[in-house]
Design an enzyme around this catalytic site. Structure first.
Site, PDB file in Angstrom:
ATOM      1  N   HIS A   1      -9.231   6.690   2.647  1.00 32.86           N
ATOM      2  CA  HIS A   1      -9.639   6.952   4.041  1.00 32.86           C
ATOM      3  C   HIS A   1     -10.859   7.861   4.118  1.00 32.86           C
ATOM      4  CE1 HIS A   1      -8.357   6.991   8.435  1.00 32.86           C
ATOM      5  NE2 HIS A   1      -8.163   5.747   8.042  1.00 32.86           N
TER       6      HIS A   1
ATOM      7  N   ARG B   1       0.859  -1.180   0.000  1.00 33.89           N
ATOM      8  CA  ARG B   1       0.000   0.000   0.000  1.00 33.89           C
ATOM      9  C   ARG B   1       0.892   1.226   0.000  1.00 33.89           C
ATOM     10  NH1 ARG B   1      -3.875   2.336   4.862  1.00 33.89           N
ATOM     11  NH2 ARG B   1      -2.002   3.532   5.348  1.00 33.89           N
TER      12      ARG B   1
ATOM     13  N   TRP C   1     -11.084  12.356   8.466  1.00 27.23           N
ATOM     14  CA  TRP C   1      -9.634  12.221   8.587  1.00 27.23           C
ATOM     15  C   TRP C   1      -9.177  11.036   7.773  1.00 27.23           C
ATOM     16  CZ3 TRP C   1      -7.233   8.064  11.394  1.00 27.23           C
ATOM     17  CH2 TRP C   1      -5.817   8.127  11.408  1.00 27.23           C
TER      18      TRP C   1
ATOM     19  N   TYR D   1      -3.238  11.574   6.680  1.00 25.20           N
ATOM     20  CA  TYR D   1      -3.418  10.160   6.988  1.00 25.20           C
ATOM     21  C   TYR D   1      -2.443   9.268   6.207  1.00 25.20           C
ATOM     22  CZ  TYR D   1      -4.859   5.448   6.805  1.00 25.20           C
ATOM     23  OH  TYR D   1      -4.804   4.082   6.859  1.00 25.20           O
TER      24      TYR D   1
ATOM     25  N   ASP E   1      -5.228   3.787   0.107  1.00 26.13           N
ATOM     26  CA  ASP E   1      -6.366   4.032   1.013  1.00 26.13           C
ATOM     27  C   ASP E   1      -6.736   5.510   0.960  1.00 26.13           C
ATOM     28  OD1 ASP E   1      -8.200   4.112   3.061  1.00 26.13           O
ATOM     29  OD2 ASP E   1      -6.910   3.146   4.553  1.00 26.13           O
TER      30      ASP E   1
HETATM   31  C1  GCO Z   1      -6.150   0.881   7.441  1.00 28.48           C
HETATM   32  C2  GCO Z   1      -6.924   1.795   8.306  1.00 28.48           C
HETATM   33  C3  GCO Z   1      -6.225   2.290   9.526  1.00 28.48           C
HETATM   34  C4  GCO Z   1      -7.195   3.081  10.396  1.00 28.48           C
HETATM   35  C5  GCO Z   1      -6.987   2.739  11.816  1.00 28.48           C
HETATM   36  C6  GCO Z   1      -7.940   3.488  12.716  1.00 28.48           C
HETATM   37  O1  GCO Z   1      -6.504   0.768   6.287  1.00 28.48           O
HETATM   38  O2  GCO Z   1      -5.241   0.251   7.949  1.00 28.48           O
HETATM   39  O3  GCO Z   1      -7.537   2.806   7.562  1.00 28.48           O
HETATM   40  O4  GCO Z   1      -5.074   3.006   9.214  1.00 28.48           O
HETATM   41  O5  GCO Z   1      -7.036   4.440  10.205  1.00 28.48           O
HETATM   42  O6  GCO Z   1      -7.120   1.374  11.967  1.00 28.48           O
HETATM   43  O7  GCO Z   1      -7.847   3.023  14.017  1.00 28.48           O
HETATM   44 MG    MG Z   2      -8.202   1.816   5.776  1.00 25.00          MG
END
Ligand code: GCO
Ligand code: MG
Length: 419
Positions: free
Chosen positions: A229, A164, A419, A176, A227
């Site tokens: 997010h 990723r 976020w 993020y 991701d």
């Molecule tokens: C991922 C997730 C995590 C989350 C986290 C929140 O794809 O691994 O998005 O990064 O942000 O688990 O507690």
């Molecule tokens: Mg995620």
């Protein structure tokens, strides 16, 4: 990296041997908070379940201690399905992350106990091995596209087959998925949420450039994931999915928030980039429409936040009807107990896709002796009875609970965002 769990297989017991005589919650913070449910039977067989809900840990700890544990004492640990139904239907108040995480912890611990009683690794109880190991993806990130590409190179050297990639966004200080930590990305670092600033236009223009560069530097073979997010609107997500098509992602994750599931139709209308979602889902009802309408390709809902093995197995079976594959959430806020159980599930589930793998810190791994290891791009669960993860309670006591919340994001004008 893998250590042998201390508890050994016990002979299969009578109903009396299976009686639950003790259940308690262990909260520990070896770098980040973990909540673990420990259940013990009259014969002395111990099962563990992960109950960690990042940033809201004590709500689940209280749910378990105050409302679940009193109902567990005296029950037959072998009645896994009935216990699941008891806590789901019996609570009257259904679903939600706190309830479903608490039920998951009980369920995981009971499967652990029953597998130990049978003297078998957990995957065997689920139906046996379907594959040699679970393909995993690691997390590469960097402040710039150059740095992210270098990070992808380092993951390849370690043997990862799927990676990723998240990069800093020009003009934004922190966003993020980008770490400067030595181990994995660990965002829940302060008692009150850190505030970050988000800009969609900058992200939408830099992300296709990131993947163009990664394909140029690393070729076509490596599987690449990303991701979002939950930070885009449906039409923005559609545009990003379309712009990323030439770089053939394994998946684009959480492109838009999934409360409104029809939003995913907009993305599908514009792009064939595979879509993954569901890490914040907590029941089959959250997954149903997206799966039945074939709006996603991978379902991320994992054991700890969605009622454990008993319930996620139903989600996986529903997904299989539509050729949707599993891609379990596996960030560091899910404890090694969840990872151990998830790997047994991954080893069995016919419609397995991939497993997320962020490495836990050495402190965390010392608190949770575990029987799984990474080899050549895959995680392999061991052959010890149960899910293969135990807890060193003396060590756990050295790391008391420490309040930590996830960051939040605002737009440049101060508006609250995802976020
Ligand atoms: C991922 C997730 C995590 C989350 C986290 C929140 O794809 O691994 O998005 O990064 O942000 O688990 O507690
Ligand atoms: Mg995620």
């Amino acid at each position: 990296m893998s250590t042998s769990p201390s508890s050994q297989a016990q002979p299969a017991g009578s109903t009396r041997d299976r009686e639950i005589v003790d259940a308690r919650v262990i909260v520990t913070c070896p770098g980040r908070n973990f909540v673990t449910l420990r259940i013990e039977t009259r014969a002395g067989v111990v099962g563990l379940g992960d109950a960690t809900l990042n940033g809201r840990e004590l709500a689940v700890a209280s749910y378990l201690t105050d409302h679940v544990v009193p109902n567990l004492i005296g029950r037959d640990a072998g009645r896994i399905e009935d216990t699941w139904q008891f806590f789901y239907r019996g609570a009257y108040w259904r679903r939600g992350p706190v309830t479903m995480t608490a039920i998951a912890a009980v369920d995981m611990a009971l499967w652990d106990i029953v597998a130990k009683l049978a003297g078998m690794p957990l995957y065997q109880l689920l139906g046996g091995r379907s594959r040699d190991g679970a393909l995993v993806y690691g997390h590469a990130s960097g402040a710039t596209i150059d740095e992210t590409s270098e990070a992808v190179g380092r993951f390849k050297e370690q043997g990862y087959l799927a990676i990723r990639a998240q990069s800093g966004v020009p003009g934004l200080k922190k966003n993020y998925g980008v770490t400067n930590e030595k181990y994995a990305y660990e965002p829940a670092e302060s008692a009150l949420p850190a505030e970050t600033v988000w800009s969609t236009p900058s992200y939408l223009s830099s992300t296709p450039r990131l993947f163009e560069r990664l394909r140029r530097d690393h070729g076509e073979e490596i599987e690449l994931l990303h991701d979002v997010h939950h930070r885009l609107t449906p039409i923005e997500a559609a545009r990003l999915a379309r712009d990323l098509e030439p770089y053939r992602l394994f998946w684009l994750e959480d492109p838009t928030p999934a409360e409104n599931q029809a939003a995913f139709e907009v993305i599908r209308r514009h792009s064939v980039t595979p879509i993954a979602t569901g890490e914040v889902f907590n029941s089959i009802w959250d997954c149903k429409e997206l799966i039945e309408k074939q709006l996603i390709d991978y379902i991320r809902t994992t054991l700890v936040h969605a009622g454990g093995i008993t319930h996620v197995r139903r989600i996986a079976d529903l997904a299989a009807l539509y050729r949707v594959r599993t891609g379990f959430h596996g960030a560091t806020d899910l404890s090694p107990v969840c990872m151990g159980a998830a790997l047994h599930f991954d080893t069995w589930v016919p419609n397995f896709g991939i497993q997320e793998f962020m490495r836990h810190s050495p402190e965390t791994l010392a608190v949770f002796p575990h029987d799984y290891e990474f080899r050549a791009g895959r995680l392999h669960c061991g052959e010890s009875p149960g899910h293969g993860v135990t807890i060193d309670e003396e060590l756990a006591k050295k790391y008391p609970y420490s309040p930590k919340q996830l960051p939040i994001a605002r737009l440049e004008d101060g508006t609250m965002w995802d976020w």
